[in-house]
Motif scaffolding. Structure first.
Motif, PDB file in Angstrom:
ATOM      1  N   ALA A 147     -11.768  -5.329   0.557  1.00  0.00           N
ATOM      2  CA  ALA A 147     -12.412  -6.540   1.072  1.00  0.00           C
ATOM      3  C   ALA A 147     -12.547  -7.525  -0.087  1.00  0.00           C
ATOM      4  O   ALA A 147     -12.852  -7.138  -1.209  1.00  0.00           O
TER       5      ALA A 147
ATOM      6  N   GLN B   8     -17.777 -13.147   4.926  1.00  0.00           N
ATOM      7  CA  GLN B   8     -19.139 -13.039   5.473  1.00  0.00           C
ATOM      8  C   GLN B   8     -19.909 -14.331   5.207  1.00  0.00           C
ATOM      9  O   GLN B   8     -19.851 -14.891   4.120  1.00  0.00           O
TER      10      GLN B   8
ATOM     11  N   SER C 286     -14.740 -12.318   8.350  1.00  0.00           N
ATOM     12  CA  SER C 286     -14.355 -11.142   7.572  1.00  0.00           C
ATOM     13  C   SER C 286     -13.516 -10.190   8.435  1.00  0.00           C
ATOM     14  O   SER C 286     -13.841  -9.935   9.584  1.00  0.00           O
ATOM     15  N   GLY C 287     -12.429  -9.707   7.869  1.00  0.00           N
ATOM     16  CA  GLY C 287     -11.640  -8.688   8.555  1.00  0.00           C
ATOM     17  C   GLY C 287     -10.574  -9.188   9.503  1.00  0.00           C
ATOM     18  O   GLY C 287      -9.897  -8.384  10.140  1.00  0.00           O
TER      19      GLY C 287
END
Ligand SMILES: Nc1nc2c(ncn2[C@@H]2O[C@H](COP(=O)(O)OP(=O)(O)O)[C@@H](O)[C@H]2O)c(=O)[nH]1
Ligand SMILES: [Mg+2]
Lengths: 208, 637
Positions: free
Chosen positions: A39, A67, A17-18
């Protein structure tokens, strides 16, 4: 093979994630970067037509939530993929360490016909930032150790190498797709040859 | 196999259909004192097989549940009540029973629906309306639809609201009897299917709707049963059933569709869902009303009533900050002003002590605490991409983004096992926007998380369960769409994942999501109402999805693209309509009942009584009514 035939290439983008998956996809498809992207929840895809070796192909790029607990649901979208793009953040070593498990997970869940030669492309993103923590050399070494996976250093924010990376993604996906087609038409004889071709190309196109 | 307990009890008196909240307005030959009382309008079947419309005053039902130790008892099941009566009644009970109004279907000549579909009049003698009933909750549509299954009607030429009964009791007695004799739920299922088949074979095909709905009930459960379990190598039985049904039901094209397939699903019986009532939305709970609901010390006693109002119309924006704290269990409904002040003080201290726990972790500690570091960076990344286009969260170094971060980090300390999971920042954003205050937002967030914690399970079991339940509800409520989805590899409903994870946060504007959430927080009219919201949205998209023959990719895209294009009031109203449809469906399965949290047919009736006693209500009588209304799916306004 017929050039009139419409080709759809399915590409899956994976990574923690990210790391910038959604931003990379949007930079490639819409040519813009925004820090207002949300997100990703669930899954979505964007499509874009590109020209590869004088052929018009449609890339269908899938983006899922990063995630880990959401991965068990993401796998529903892996099926039929022609190429898998693994992204990490060059400023976050953990995201680099995760590449291995993303790759393994993909191979298990998508179960491509020939896992050893399934096309992956690795993107080390956010090179515009100065707090870099994973060196290009380290990333390259890892890619070489995994059957010479092509590696690109990108910035979704500043549109660095994004176009180039996706051209390679498209080309390798097309090779995979073509091979799959040939395989389906002539199940036995063609298989080995096609694999060899595919492998050579991967090696040539490594942009680093 | 799901079945109703009605079939296997010796008592022949059966309630076939009931509707709550029906006022007796006029009744020839009754004293005025009997009028204007509220009760339940039913279609019942007597022990001799004849049927009648029966209205029963509510106080009769109240007595029923009060006196369980009497020799007689009332067994309550949803939509079907049955009783075993003997001579030992209390005099109250006898008096109440005398007030029951009965209209035998065989004598019914005309009926009329007026006053915005809320009033029904019945006549057994031309020229005189003997009985007038007023439907307080919803309208008479479902009742009329049900009645039309039992009597053949024609509309008069001059008055479109008047129905003339041309044939009463249209079902054949013989058919009814054969079903009773089948004793379908106790025998070996395969034998039962065969005897059902042979019985059905012998019946003339002018099968009525009534007979059909009975059949559907049984055949449906048999098929569902086989569909799930496989036929243990006896697939030919179900194929035989399918063939027979194909032949015999061709006259009922509107209600059945039969499709052949090589797979297990050889037959689809379109469930005979009653028409969907159109229930208008109400106005938001106003400041005046809210203030009026509090006693002098600030207690809210009519909790159910408040919830009903909120369910119906939401909350006026100006009092949302106050009301949400109750809805999200920050303040108990019955707390006084001074108790609330104490709660605030305590909760503020508690919040800041948890905040201090992570705030006091030094950089060097952090460098050796990878789990903490990862969580922190996850939160940081997400708050930085949460609703940044909204002015409240826009721009660099926005203090509200920092507040999001602080609250979520403190939540990590509050619930370390769960930690931070993606989606939580979306859930928090509207709360912070509305409440503005860090402590209030935290506790309201914690209260909301209580309701949806299972969405964020590590193993995603909660999400998987909901997707499955959604699929089951859709199969029952909108079978043709469910079938289409299944045929396109989308039966797993993954394309609804985002809707469910953050309760539609990504699909609506801030003002609409506030409305939707406050309605859902009431927990009315049933459990998992948010799944019916999904069904309502999908139902509206059904035609597009099916007619354009959308596949896996297009379905996902189409659903994702609905974001910000949805009409919240219309969806709420449709979802409630679907709820009523399900509640009055004669073939409602236990599977659906369980999802919606309503007692199953096999449930012990005593459970329900206990339930209504534990209702959190001041006034005894409305309390019961509410409990019952809820169970029967009628919300009291
Ligand atoms: N500086 C910089 N930031 C980026 C870049 N790509 C993405 N980001 C930021 O990193 C965060 C996560 O990006 P996102 O695309 O949502 O990541 P995803 O979770 O992998 O889809 C966002 O705040 C982006 O603005 C990049 O190339 N450079
Ligand atoms: Mg993303």
């Amino acid at each position: 093979m017929s050039s009139r035939k419409k080709v759809l290439l399915k590409v899956i983008i994976l990574g923690d994630s990210g790391v910038g998956k959604t931003s990379l996809m949007n930079q490639f498809v819409n040519k813009k970067f925004s820090n207002q992207y949300k997100a990703t929840i669930g899954a979505d895809f964007l499509t874009k037509e590109v020209i590869v070796d004088d052929r018009i192909v449609t890339m269908q790029i899938w983006d899922t939530a990063g995630q880990e607990r959401f991965q068990s649901l993401g796998v529903a979208f892996y099926r039929g993929a022609d190429c898998c793009v693994l992204v990490f953040d060059v400023t976050a070593p953990n995201t680099f360490k995760s590449l291995e498990s993303w790759r393994d997970e993909f191979l298990i869940q998508a179960s491509p016909r020939d896992p050893d030669h399934f096309p992956f492309v690795i993107l080390g993103n956010k090179v515009d930032l100065d707090n870099r923590a994973v060196s290009a050399k380290r990333a390259q070494q890892w890619c070489q150790s995994k059957n010479d996976i092509p590696y690109f250093e990108t910035s979704a924010k500043e549109a660095v190498n994004v176009e180039l990376a996706f051209q390679t993604i498209a080309r390798n996906a097309l090779a995979q797709e073509t091979e799959a087609e040939l395989y389906n038409e002539f199940p036995d004889q063609i298989k080995l040859n096609a694999n060899d071709n595919n492998r050579n190309r991967d090696g040539d196109n490594c942009a680093c | 196999m799901s079945c109703s307990s009605t079939e296997d009890l010796p008592d022949q008196y059966k309630e076939l259909f009931t509707q709550d909240g029906v006022l007796l307005k006029a009744c020839i030959g009754r004293p005025i004192s009997d009028l204007n009382s509220i009760g339940m309008l039913c279609v019942v079947q007597n022990s001799d097989g004849t049927k009648c419309i029966e209205w029963r005053p509510n106080d009769l039902i109240t007595i029923d549940s009060d006196t369980q130790d009497q020799e007689w008892a009332v067994v309550n099941t949803i939509g079907r009540r049955q009783r075993t009566l003997s001579g030992n009644m209390t005099s109250d009970y006898a008096a109440a029973r005398a007030r029951i109004v009965r209209i035998p279907l065989a004598e019914l000549k005309t009926f009329k629906v007026t006053r915005n579909n809320q009033q029904m009049q019945f006549s057994t003698k031309s020229g005189v309306w003997q009985n007038t009933f007023y439907f307080q909750h919803g309208n008479a549509e479902i009742f009329v639809a049900y009645l039309k299954n039992h009597v053949k009607t024609a509309k008069t030429r001059h008055d479109r609201n008047t129905y003339v009964v041309v044939e009463s009791n249209i079902d054949s007695q013989a058919l009814n009897k054969s079903f009773t004799e089948l004793d379908i739920f106790t025998e070996n299922t395969t034998d039962v299917v065969w005897s059902l088949v042979s019985n059905f074979k012998q019946r003339p095909y002018e099968t009525t709707m009534e007979a059909f709905s009975k059949l559907t009930d049984i055949v449906w459960s048999v098929l569902v049963y086989y569909g799930n379990e496989g036929l243990n190598g006896k697939r030919d039985v179900s194929e035989e059933v399918a063939d027979l049904l194909t032949k015999s039901m061709s006259a009922l094209e509107d209600t059945t569709s039969i499709t052949k397939s090589d797979e297990y699903e050889v037959i689809t019986v379109k469930p005979t869902l009653p028409p969907r009532p159109c229930i208008p939305r109400g106005t938001p709970l106003s400041t005046e009303k809210w203030e009026g609901l509090q006693d002098t010390e600030g207690r809210i006693l009519e909790v159910e009533g408040v919830k009903q109002l909120i369910f119906r119309g939401g909350v006026a924006h100006s009092i949302r900050p106050a009301v949400w704290k109750y809805l999200l269990d920050y303040y108990p409904w019955r707390s006084t002003h001074s108790e609330i002040r104490k709660i605030q003080k305590r909760k503020t201290e508690e919040y800041f002590s948890m905040k201090l726990q992570w705030r006091s972790i030094t950089e060097r500690q952090e460098s050796r605490f990878s789990e903490y570091r990862e969580r922190k960076s996850l939160v940081e990344k997400d708050v930085n991409r949460t609703d940044r286009s909204h002015p409240f969260f826009a721009g660099d170094n926005n203090p509200n983004v920092l507040l999001l971060q602080d609250i979520l980090m403190t939540y990590v300390m509050y619930n370390f096992d769960l930690g931070y999971v993606q989606g939580m920042s979306d859930v928090l954003a509207p709360l912070l926007l509305l409440l503005g205050n860090e402590v209030d937002s935290f506790w309201c967030f914690a209260g909301f998380m209580e309701k949806i914690a299972s969405n964020f399970d590590m193993d995603q079991a909660g999400m998987k369960q909901q997707l499955l339940n959604l699929q089951q509800l859709l199969t029952f409520a909108v079978p043709d769409l469910a079938k289409h989805l299944a045929s396109k590899d989308s039966g797993n409903m993954y394309f609804c994942f985002r809707w469910l994870l953050v309760w539609f946060k990504r699909e609506f504007s801030f003002s609409d999501i506030m409305r939707l959430w406050e309605v859902l927080w009431t927990g009315l009219p049933c459990a998992n109402f948010h799944l019916l919201i999904c069904v309502a949205i999908l139902d509206a998209e059904k035609d597009v999805l099916i007619s354009k023959d959308y596949g896996f990719n297009e379905i996902l895209k189409h659903v994702n693209d609905l974001s910000m294009c949805l009409d919240i009031d219309k969806i709420l109203s449709t979802a409630e309509g679907i709820y009523h449809q399900l509640m009055s469906a004669p073939h409602l399965t236990d599977q659906i009942r369980i999802i919606l949290g309503i007692p199953t047919a096999a449930n012990n009736p005593n459970d329900r009584n206990e339930e209504s006693e534990s209702e959190d209500l001041g006034d005894e009588e409305p309390g019961r009514e509410n409990a019952r209304n809820q169970a029967n799916g009628y919300t009291r306004i």
